[in-house]
Design a protein around this motif. Structure first.
Motif, short mmCIF file in Angstrom:
data_model
loop_
_atom_site.label_atom_id
_atom_site.label_comp_id
_atom_site.label_asym_id
_atom_site.label_seq_id
_atom_site.Cartn_x
_atom_site.Cartn_y
_atom_site.Cartn_z
N LYS A 260 0.85 -1.20 0.00
CA LYS A 260 0.00 0.00 0.00
C LYS A 260 0.88 1.25 0.00
O LYS A 260 2.01 1.23 0.51
N PRO A 261 0.36 2.32 -0.57
CA PRO A 261 1.14 3.56 -0.61
C PRO A 261 1.37 4.14 0.79
O PRO A 261 0.54 4.00 1.68
N VAL A 262 2.52 4.77 0.93
CA VAL A 262 2.84 5.52 2.14
C VAL A 262 2.31 6.93 1.91
O VAL A 262 2.73 7.62 0.98
N ASP A 263 1.36 7.35 2.73
CA ASP A 263 0.72 8.66 2.54
C ASP A 263 1.38 9.68 3.46
O ASP A 263 1.02 9.81 4.63
N ASN A 264 2.36 10.37 2.90
CA ASN A 264 3.03 11.42 3.68
C ASN A 264 2.12 12.65 3.72
O ASN A 264 1.33 12.87 2.82
N LYS A 265 2.26 13.41 4.75
CA LYS A 265 1.39 14.58 4.92
C LYS A 265 2.24 15.82 5.13
O LYS A 265 2.16 16.48 6.15
N PHE A 266 3.04 16.11 4.12
CA PHE A 266 3.93 17.26 4.20
C PHE A 266 3.17 18.54 3.89
O PHE A 266 2.34 18.59 2.99
N GLU A 267 3.49 19.58 4.65
CA GLU A 267 2.87 20.89 4.46
C GLU A 267 3.62 21.72 3.42
O GLU A 267 3.03 22.59 2.78
N ALA A 268 4.91 21.46 3.27
CA ALA A 268 5.73 22.25 2.36
C ALA A 268 6.72 21.36 1.61
O ALA A 268 7.13 20.31 2.12
N LEU A 269 7.10 21.80 0.44
CA LEU A 269 8.06 21.07 -0.39
C LEU A 269 9.38 20.86 0.36
O LEU A 269 10.02 19.83 0.21
N SER A 270 9.74 21.80 1.19
CA SER A 270 11.00 21.71 1.95
C SER A 270 11.02 20.53 2.92
O SER A 270 12.08 20.12 3.37
N GLN A 271 9.86 19.98 3.24
CA GLN A 271 9.78 18.83 4.15
C GLN A 271 9.98 17.49 3.42
O GLN A 271 10.22 16.49 4.07
N VAL A 272 9.84 17.49 2.11
CA VAL A 272 9.94 16.25 1.34
C VAL A 272 11.40 15.81 1.28
O VAL A 272 12.27 16.56 0.82
N PRO A 273 11.70 14.59 1.74
CA PRO A 273 13.09 14.13 1.76
C PRO A 273 13.57 13.66 0.38
O PRO A 273 12.77 13.40 -0.52
N ALA A 274 14.87 13.57 0.24
CA ALA A 274 15.46 13.01 -0.98
C ALA A 274 15.58 11.49 -0.87
O ALA A 274 15.58 10.79 -1.89
N THR A 275 15.69 11.00 0.37
CA THR A 275 15.77 9.56 0.62
C THR A 275 15.06 9.28 1.94
O THR A 275 14.80 10.20 2.72
N THR A 276 14.75 8.02 2.15
CA THR A 276 14.16 7.58 3.41
C THR A 276 14.76 6.22 3.77
O THR A 276 15.39 5.58 2.92
N PRO A 277 14.55 5.75 4.98
CA PRO A 277 15.02 4.40 5.30
C PRO A 277 14.44 3.35 4.35
O PRO A 277 15.12 2.39 3.99
N LEU A 278 13.19 3.55 3.90
CA LEU A 278 12.58 2.59 2.97
C LEU A 278 13.29 2.63 1.61
O LEU A 278 13.58 1.58 1.03
N SER A 279 13.60 3.83 1.11
CA SER A 279 14.31 3.89 -0.18
C SER A 279 15.72 3.32 -0.04
O SER A 279 16.23 2.69 -0.97
N ASP A 280 16.33 3.50 1.14
CA ASP A 280 17.64 2.88 1.39
C ASP A 280 17.54 1.35 1.29
O ASP A 280 18.38 0.70 0.66
#
Length: 185
Positions: free
Chosen positions: A126-146
């Motif tokens: 299932k999709p991970v539904d992030n709830k970021f308020e601003a583009l600056s909060q969006v990461p370039a990587t995460t533990p899952l992408s690692d």
């Protein structure tokens, strides 16, 4: 659709806006489409995504409509032909990676029944539904992408660092990174 709010990264370019509105963040389960995004993301490494989007149809033509079974069998002659194609990114290592990635993709299908089964299992299907308020909060990587990156590299994939994989997760809807005010969430 000017009254719609979009993620700011795409605003002002009609190709980017169309991609954002109709593809980015929508879950993809079809193996053919998953391979298309994987191939495009690997060529994007070190470049901007808009560069790849502008060349997407050239890539489609050059890489046999993203047919991974055909790409897996590309020989030296076809690789040299691709390296002369001004419509795509002519990077020898990336072209060679497209071939080896197609081969690794097929091996995963054989092991898991489909690439989709393998890929989506990382997020419990299932999709991970992030709830970021601003583009600056969006990461370039995460533990899952690692984790996905490491596993894919172990299986022979190239140009699948964590940043590339996270961008792929966004493109294929494994993560929803549309900011909260975006009407396309």
């Amino acid at each position: 659709m000017t009254d719609k709010k979009r993620c700011k990264w795409c605003v002002g370019d009609s190709l980017y806006e169309d991609y954002h509105d109709n593809e980015w963040g929508k879950p993809v389960y079809d193996d053919h489409k998953l391979f298309e995004f994987l191939l495009l993301e690997t060529f994007q490494a070190g470049l901007s995504w808009i560069t790849i989007l502008r060349k997407r149809e050239n890539f489609r033509k050059a890489f046999d409509n993203f047919d991974y079974k055909t790409i897996a069998g590309y020989d030296h002659s076809k690789i040299e032909e691709l390296l002369q194609d001004t419509g795509i990114i002519r990077n020898r290592l990336k072209v060679l990676a497209a071939v080896s990635n197609a081969q690794a993709f097929i091996k995963i299908q054989e092991e898991f029944g489909s690439f989709s089964n393998y890929y989506w299992a990382f997020s419990n299907n299932k999709p991970v539904d992030n709830k970021f308020e601003a583009l600056s909060q969006v990461p370039a990587t995460t533990p899952l992408s690692d984790t996905i990156s490491k596993d894919m590299k172990k299986r022979g994939f190239k140009f699948v660092g964590s940043t590339v994989i996270y961008a792929n997760m966004q493109a294929t809807g494994m993560v929803n990174d549309h900011i909260m005010e975006c009407n396309f969430r």
